[in-house]
Design a protein around this motif. Structure first.
Motif, mmCIF file in Angstrom:
data_model
loop_
_atom_site.group_PDB
_atom_site.id
_atom_site.type_symbol
_atom_site.label_atom_id
_atom_site.label_comp_id
_atom_site.label_asym_id
_atom_site.label_seq_id
_atom_site.Cartn_x
_atom_site.Cartn_y
_atom_site.Cartn_z
ATOM 1 N N ALA A 52 -11.043 49.165 8.578
ATOM 2 C CA ALA A 52 -10.904 49.440 7.151
ATOM 3 C C ALA A 52 -10.992 50.930 6.847
ATOM 4 O O ALA A 52 -10.439 51.402 5.846
ATOM 5 C CB ALA A 52 -11.984 48.680 6.376
ATOM 6 N N ARG A 53 -11.661 51.713 7.719
ATOM 7 C CA ARG A 53 -11.832 53.140 7.472
ATOM 8 C C ARG A 53 -10.760 53.995 8.146
ATOM 9 O O ARG A 53 -10.662 55.195 7.870
ATOM 10 C CB ARG A 53 -13.207 53.591 7.968
ATOM 11 C CG ARG A 53 -14.344 52.976 7.180
ATOM 12 C CD ARG A 53 -15.645 53.679 7.497
ATOM 13 N NE ARG A 53 -16.761 53.111 6.787
ATOM 14 C CZ ARG A 53 -17.968 53.668 6.715
ATOM 15 N NH1 ARG A 53 -18.172 54.835 7.319
ATOM 16 N NH2 ARG A 53 -18.948 53.083 6.066
ATOM 17 N N LEU A 54 -9.993 53.404 9.022
ATOM 18 C CA LEU A 54 -8.931 54.152 9.688
ATOM 19 C C LEU A 54 -7.728 54.310 8.766
ATOM 20 O O LEU A 54 -7.487 53.470 7.897
ATOM 21 C CB LEU A 54 -8.497 53.422 10.958
ATOM 22 C CG LEU A 54 -9.479 53.388 12.130
ATOM 23 C CD1 LEU A 54 -8.951 52.473 13.229
ATOM 24 C CD2 LEU A 54 -9.707 54.798 12.671
ATOM 25 N N PRO A 55 -6.931 55.376 8.946
ATOM 26 C CA PRO A 55 -5.661 55.465 8.208
ATOM 27 C C PRO A 55 -4.804 54.238 8.493
ATOM 28 O O PRO A 55 -4.771 53.747 9.629
ATOM 29 C CB PRO A 55 -5.023 56.738 8.776
ATOM 30 C CG PRO A 55 -6.163 57.531 9.333
ATOM 31 C CD PRO A 55 -7.165 56.538 9.820
ATOM 32 N N ALA A 56 -4.135 53.737 7.485
ATOM 33 C CA ALA A 56 -3.412 52.466 7.612
ATOM 34 C C ALA A 56 -2.407 52.480 8.755
ATOM 35 O O ALA A 56 -2.284 51.497 9.499
ATOM 36 C CB ALA A 56 -2.707 52.138 6.296
ATOM 37 N N GLU A 57 -1.698 53.600 8.925
ATOM 38 C CA GLU A 57 -0.685 53.661 9.981
ATOM 39 C C GLU A 57 -1.324 53.541 11.362
ATOM 40 O O GLU A 57 -0.844 52.820 12.235
ATOM 41 C CB GLU A 57 0.095 54.973 9.877
ATOM 42 C CG GLU A 57 1.210 55.105 10.901
ATOM 43 C CD GLU A 57 1.985 56.401 10.751
ATOM 44 O OE1 GLU A 57 2.879 56.647 11.586
ATOM 45 O OE2 GLU A 57 1.701 57.171 9.801
ATOM 46 N N LEU A 86 -2.583 47.809 5.805
ATOM 47 C CA LEU A 86 -2.406 47.770 7.259
ATOM 48 C C LEU A 86 -1.156 46.966 7.623
ATOM 49 O O LEU A 86 -0.368 47.380 8.478
ATOM 50 C CB LEU A 86 -3.661 47.160 7.880
ATOM 51 C CG LEU A 86 -3.770 47.002 9.389
ATOM 52 C CD1 LEU A 86 -5.247 47.003 9.803
ATOM 53 C CD2 LEU A 86 -3.130 45.709 9.873
ATOM 54 N N THR A 87 -0.981 45.833 6.961
ATOM 55 C CA THR A 87 0.160 44.965 7.251
ATOM 56 C C THR A 87 1.484 45.657 6.953
ATOM 57 O O THR A 87 2.467 45.500 7.682
ATOM 58 C CB THR A 87 0.060 43.656 6.451
ATOM 59 O OG1 THR A 87 -1.203 43.041 6.691
ATOM 60 C CG2 THR A 87 1.166 42.678 6.843
ATOM 61 N N LEU A 88 1.529 46.430 5.889
ATOM 62 C CA LEU A 88 2.749 47.155 5.532
ATOM 63 C C LEU A 88 3.153 48.162 6.602
ATOM 64 O O LEU A 88 4.338 48.461 6.769
ATOM 65 C CB LEU A 88 2.557 47.881 4.194
ATOM 66 C CG LEU A 88 2.698 47.028 2.933
ATOM 67 C CD1 LEU A 88 2.153 47.765 1.726
ATOM 68 C CD2 LEU A 88 4.147 46.634 2.717
ATOM 69 N N GLU A 89 2.181 48.683 7.351
ATOM 70 C CA GLU A 89 2.462 49.694 8.368
ATOM 71 C C GLU A 89 2.803 49.078 9.724
ATOM 72 O O GLU A 89 3.214 49.796 10.637
ATOM 73 C CB GLU A 89 1.259 50.632 8.526
ATOM 74 C CG GLU A 89 0.953 51.477 7.308
ATOM 75 C CD GLU A 89 2.057 52.471 6.999
ATOM 76 O OE1 GLU A 89 2.822 52.820 7.920
ATOM 77 O OE2 GLU A 89 2.159 52.906 5.831
ATOM 78 N N MET A 90 2.623 47.783 9.880
ATOM 79 C CA MET A 90 2.918 47.138 11.155
ATOM 80 C C MET A 90 4.420 47.083 11.380
ATOM 81 O O MET A 90 5.210 47.126 10.427
ATOM 82 C CB MET A 90 2.339 45.708 11.180
ATOM 83 C CG MET A 90 0.818 45.659 11.146
ATOM 84 S SD MET A 90 0.157 43.960 10.983
ATOM 85 C CE MET A 90 0.564 43.305 12.600
ATOM 86 N N SER A 91 4.830 46.991 12.643
ATOM 87 C CA SER A 91 6.244 46.785 12.940
ATOM 88 C C SER A 91 6.652 45.408 12.431
ATOM 89 O O SER A 91 5.819 44.501 12.328
ATOM 90 C CB SER A 91 6.505 46.907 14.442
ATOM 91 O OG SER A 91 5.756 45.941 15.158
ATOM 92 N N SER A 92 7.925 45.249 12.113
ATOM 93 C CA SER A 92 8.367 44.043 11.405
ATOM 94 C C SER A 92 8.100 42.766 12.187
ATOM 95 O O SER A 92 7.673 41.751 11.616
ATOM 96 C CB SER A 92 9.857 44.147 11.075
ATOM 97 O OG SER A 92 10.627 44.333 12.251
ATOM 98 N N ASP A 93 8.306 42.782 13.522
ATOM 99 C CA ASP A 93 8.081 41.565 14.298
ATOM 100 C C ASP A 93 6.601 41.221 14.396
ATOM 101 O O ASP A 93 6.207 40.054 14.287
ATOM 102 C CB ASP A 93 8.700 41.698 15.695
ATOM 103 C CG ASP A 93 8.275 42.964 16.418
ATOM 104 O OD1 ASP A 93 7.851 43.916 15.736
ATOM 105 O OD2 ASP A 93 8.370 43.002 17.654
ATOM 106 N N ASP A 94 5.739 42.242 14.565
ATOM 107 C CA ASP A 94 4.301 41.988 14.601
ATOM 108 C C ASP A 94 3.787 41.543 13.236
ATOM 109 O O ASP A 94 2.855 40.742 13.145
ATOM 110 C CB ASP A 94 3.551 43.239 15.052
ATOM 111 C CG ASP A 94 3.755 43.533 16.528
ATOM 112 O OD1 ASP A 94 3.724 42.587 17.332
ATOM 113 O OD2 ASP A 94 3.966 44.705 16.881
ATOM 114 N N ARG A 95 4.377 42.068 12.162
ATOM 115 C CA ARG A 95 3.978 41.677 10.811
ATOM 116 C C ARG A 95 4.248 40.191 10.570
ATOM 117 O O ARG A 95 3.402 39.469 10.025
ATOM 118 C CB ARG A 95 4.741 42.523 9.791
ATOM 119 C CG ARG A 95 4.330 42.276 8.348
ATOM 120 C CD ARG A 95 5.252 43.007 7.392
ATOM 121 N NE ARG A 95 5.246 44.435 7.622
ATOM 122 C CZ ARG A 95 6.323 45.151 7.903
ATOM 123 N NH1 ARG A 95 7.518 44.570 7.995
ATOM 124 N NH2 ARG A 95 6.241 46.444 8.090
#
Length: 460
Positions: A52-57, A86-95
């Motif tokens: 939660a404290r890490l940058p989202a990317e 966090l989910t928005l920054e994930m790659s599309s397949d992992d999301r």
């Protein structure tokens, strides 16, 4: 901090007390995989607090590397707002994979939040969700770079600069024709070696290796390996590119498939998680059914021996050689089964090759059996057994080894033809089957070749 350095669990408490800025500074040079290892080794609460404290990317890169059960546990503690970022920054397949495993209520909340932040991302999720998980469509990502065939190399370089941050792979640019069909592929090597003013259409590769969205992931892996590609497009029936599959995703597929096959060959239902992450109850449930099936198979062996108990009682020498003979058949069957399962997995063997396989394994079985028979006959004669008994051992070894080779090879082919994973023909299953048939062969031949000796033996 050098790339080799990591944060130990004991240092994490201090790190969390220092605040977000300190965390970002300390972890800026640490590979996401090392942070994922750290999260695996601490309790879920502390792992969730760190994410939660890490940058989202950066958090997304760490989160993608975690096992699904760990992701699910962490998601319950992170909170919808940071989890959505966090989910928005994930790659599309992992999301897509992640959204499919969270509880429905959480999934709906995440989708609503994603829609508010970036509606196109949610559309992308819905598009990818339509494909089976184990298909090319379920494996692909939509994070790739596409360009028009009418542009120049200079334009292609500009496109890479604009889109590289969002693309999962920049090894190749996919070129679209005016009708949006996939017209070619332009490798990064070709871009660097071409003049900036050259037209893309003149230097791109028009012969594109692609796969349809419904192709099974194992076939995809074989095709990507065959053509030695780092990225391969997924194209629909109209010739339009839907997404791309990268080599790292295929490597994950191969690892999962290999683990599944090894477990099946050991007569264990495939485990979703690693050994220590699997609960005692689940591990018991995965192992028990096949053990019961194999135990029943063992009862068939016992029943077969009982049917020939008269011969065994009349001539005790017969029982001395039983373990040796049936192990020869089981070992040869295991070898052939392993070769066929591997051949089917990598595409070197097809079910249509059954006749060639049958001939090849039959001859292999005869030659291998003759080699072992020579040793068995020599041993019987040295022990003072009769020539007739030595002949029995020799003929039986040849028959059992040939049977093992043929059964071990043909069973996986038959299962594959029936659309069943050939790894199901595990070593224990083949061994049990060959044991029963080997005993029948051995004792039936004994009654034929040693009929007179059995009749004259004490106790008859």
């Amino acid at each position: 901090m050098s790339p080799e350095q990591t944060i130990s669990p004991s240092e994490l408490t201090t790190l969390l007390e220092e605040g977000p800025e300190s965390i970002r500074t300390r972890l800026s040079d640490v590979h996401p995989e090392d942070v994922a290892d750290l999260i695996r080794n601490v309790d879920t609460d502390r792992g969730a607090e760190l994410l939660a404290r890490l940058p989202a990317e950066y958090a997304a890169q760490v989160f993608e590397r975690l096992e699904q059960d760990r992701q699910e546990d962490l998601a319950k503690l992170i909170g919808i707002e940071p989890l959505a970022a966090l989910t928005l920054e994930m790659s599309s397949d992992d999301r897509v994979d992640f959204l499919s495993l969270v509880p429905p209520a959480m999934g709906q909340s995440l989708r609503r939040r994603i829609k508010q932040e970036d509606p196109e991302v949610l559309e992308d999720v819905e598009e990818l969700t339509q494909w089976p998980e184990t298909s090319a469509g379920g494996l692909m990502t939509t994070d790739y770079i596409s360009i028009s065939a009418r542009l120049t190399i200079r334009d292609a370089i500009d496109a890479v600069r604009r889109q590289a941050d969002e693309a999962e792979a920049i090894d190749a640019l996919f070129v679209k024709a005016p009708d949006q069909k996939l017209a070619g592929v332009l490798s990064m090597r070709r871009i660097l070696l071409s003049e900036p003013s050259e037209k893309i259409d003149a230097v791109m590769n028009h012969n594109v290796i692609s796969v349809p969205p419904l192709m099974d992931q194992e076939e995809v892996a074989r095709k990507l390996a065959k053509y030695d590609l780092n990225v391969m497009p997924v194209v629909n029936e109209r010739g339009r590119i839907l997404g791309v599959i990268t080599a790292d995703d295929v490597l994950d597929v191969l690892t999962d498939e290999q683990s599944e096959d090894v477990q099946k060959m050991g007569a264990i239902e495939p485990l979703r998680d690693d050994y220590f992450s699997t609960s005692f109850h689940v591990l018991l449930r995965k192992r028990a059914p096949w053990l019961c099936v194999l135990f029943v198979g063992g009862l068939l062996t016992t029943h077969t021996l009982q049917a020939y108990q008269g011969a065994l009682a009349a001539m005790t020498e017969l029982s001395f050689y039983l373990p040796l003979l049936i192990s020869a058949g089981g070992n040869s069957g295991a070898q052939s089964s392993t070769l066929m399962i591997r051949g089917l997995a990598v595409g070197n063997v097809r079910t249509a090759d059954w006749a060639r396989v049958l001939r090849r394994e039959s001859f292999q079985g005869i030659i291998l059996g003759a080699m072992l028979a020579a040793v068995g006959v020599a041993r019987a004669l040295l022990e003072g057994d009769s020539p007739a008994f030595a002949l029995l051992i020799g003929i039986t070894v040849v028959c059992i080894v040939m049977l093992g080779c043929v059964a071990g090879a043909m069973t996986p082919l038959a299962l594959h033809r029936a659309k069943v994973d050939p790894a199901t023909s595990s070593t224990p299953f083949i061994s049990t089957m060959v044991d029963v048939l080997g005993i029948i062969i051995y004792l039936s031949l004994a009654q034929i070749l040693l009929g007179a000796a059995l009749s004259a033996a004490p106790g008859r």
